[in-house]
Design an enzyme around this catalytic site. Structure first.
Site, mmCIF file in Angstrom:
data_model
loop_
_atom_site.group_PDB
_atom_site.id
_atom_site.type_symbol
_atom_site.label_atom_id
_atom_site.label_comp_id
_atom_site.label_asym_id
_atom_site.label_seq_id
_atom_site.Cartn_x
_atom_site.Cartn_y
_atom_site.Cartn_z
ATOM 1 N N VAL A 44 0.836 -1.214 0.000
ATOM 2 C CA VAL A 44 0.000 0.000 0.000
ATOM 3 C C VAL A 44 0.866 1.258 0.000
ATOM 4 O O VAL A 44 0.609 2.207 -0.708
ATOM 5 C CB VAL A 44 -0.976 0.019 1.191
ATOM 6 C CG1 VAL A 44 -1.750 1.333 1.223
ATOM 7 C CG2 VAL A 44 -1.939 -1.132 1.066
ATOM 8 N N CYS A 45 1.923 1.211 0.819
ATOM 9 C CA CYS A 45 2.848 2.351 0.817
ATOM 10 C C CYS A 45 3.313 2.597 -0.591
ATOM 11 O O CYS A 45 3.443 3.725 -1.034
ATOM 12 C CB CYS A 45 4.096 2.062 1.641
ATOM 13 S SG CYS A 45 3.736 1.643 3.313
ATOM 14 N N GLY A 46 3.639 1.492 -1.288
ATOM 15 C CA GLY A 46 4.150 1.627 -2.651
ATOM 16 C C GLY A 46 3.218 2.477 -3.475
ATOM 17 O O GLY A 46 3.632 3.431 -4.124
#
Lengths: 154, 179
Positions: A43-45
């Site tokens: 998700v950070c990506g």
């Protein structure tokens, strides 16, 4: 999280093995602080990729952005290179999570930053914040609205 | 609740019926594998609902992750200048695995574009501006990845399988008129 209207605590953190960033470096500009749990997590990506595409839009609003996680500076360097990121990721590494704690954005149980956003104005005052569930990409509409409001009041 | 900003305009690429009871807007990236997977599903839905649906596609290229996404979006816009946005949209998604700068030229030729005009148009800064404007509208509407769908201007947060999207569309169709 810190209340709206409060002065943002200063910090000095490494983004790469030989480069540090402090809050003062950004005075005169709006600053977006994106606390996030970890480099490399999916998700950070998506979140950092999205912000990376938005740098021009942020610049138009006289704003800079930094990401902050507890990952070390060499990890950040590798991650930034792999994702071709053009904004700094800061290492809240030693003492671990100290800046995130000062901003009320630290998950003690996991030992990771929360997924939390702050928008500071040019004087370093907190003007907007948002705490997202860890697995949800909070997007950027809230950031853009906050920046527009700040810039409209000038 | 994230709302589509702006709603469908004259600048959008739209299929179906302008007065349909339900609208579906997709923010997509031609190089995004998830969009590639959603493509046949969306096509099936568009065919199935026919005049009961208005469908629009907007660009949301994540260029850092997908280096060809912007070029592909501009190529589709250039095709749009020759009234062939949708054939280009289809051929790109149908051949997503083979996407390359050269492939975009081959696609343009295959769908029968005037190649001289195409070359002129892909270098027209206005088309990149249009793609950028789509991206910005997406961010402001709460798009944070692709594909993202809006049903009657409200962001759809469900799965990308046919049945889930169809059920959400039908629910909104049923609500139409009672709002």
């Amino acid at each position: 999280m810190l209340p709206i209207g409060s002065a943002a605590p200063d910090f000095r953190l490494y983004s790469t093995p030989d480069q540090q960033h402090s809050l003062k470096d950004y005075s005169g500009k709006n600053l977006i602080l994106a606390f996030y749990p970890a480099d490399w997590s999916p998700v950070c990506g998506d979140q950092v990729s999205l912000y990376n595409e938005m740098l021009q839009l942020f610049r138009k609003e006289n704003a800079a952005i930094v990401g902050i996680s507890v990952d070390g500076r060499w990890c950040h360097q590798a991650y930034m290179q792999s994702r071709n990121l053009h904004f700094p990721l800061l290492a809240d590494f030693e003492p671990k999570g100290a800046v995130a704690k000062a901003y009320g954005a630290y998950d003690e149980k996991e030992g990771l930053c929360e997924r939390a956003l702050y928008v500071l104005d040019a004087g370093g005052i907190v003007r907007w914040h948002y705490l997202s569930p860890p697995s949800v990409n909070p997007g950027a509409d809230g950031i853009l609205n906050a920046l527009r409001k700040i810039n409209a009041k000038k | 609740m994230s709302k589509l900003k702006p709603p469908i305009t004259k600048l959008d690429h739209v299929r179906g019926n302008a007065n349909a009871p339900v609208s579906l807007v997709e923010y997509g990236d031609f190089q995004c594998p998830n969009c590639g997977e959603a493509y046949p599903i969306v096509e099936e839905i568009v065919r199935e609902l026919g005049h009961g649906l208005r469908f629009a596609y907007r660009h949301f290229p994540l260029s850092t992750a997908h280096p060809l996404a912007l070029s592909a979006a501009i190529a589709a816009e250039a095709a749009g200048r020759q009234r062939k946005f949708w054939p280009m949209h289809h051929i790109i998604f149908e051949n997503q695995q083979q996407l390359s700068a050269e492939a975009l030229w081959a696609f343009a030729e295959t769908i029968g574009l005037d190649m001289q005009q195409f070359e002129k148009d892909i270098n027209d800064r206005e088309l990149e501006d249009k793609v950028d404007a789509d991206f910005e509208s997406g961010v402001r509407s709460g798009v944070n990845g692709t594909p993202t769908f809006f049903i009657n201007e409200i962001r759809y947060n469900g799965g990308y399988d046919r049945d889930s999207i169809m059920a959400a569309l039908q629910k909104n169709t049923a609500n139409h008129g009672s709002i």
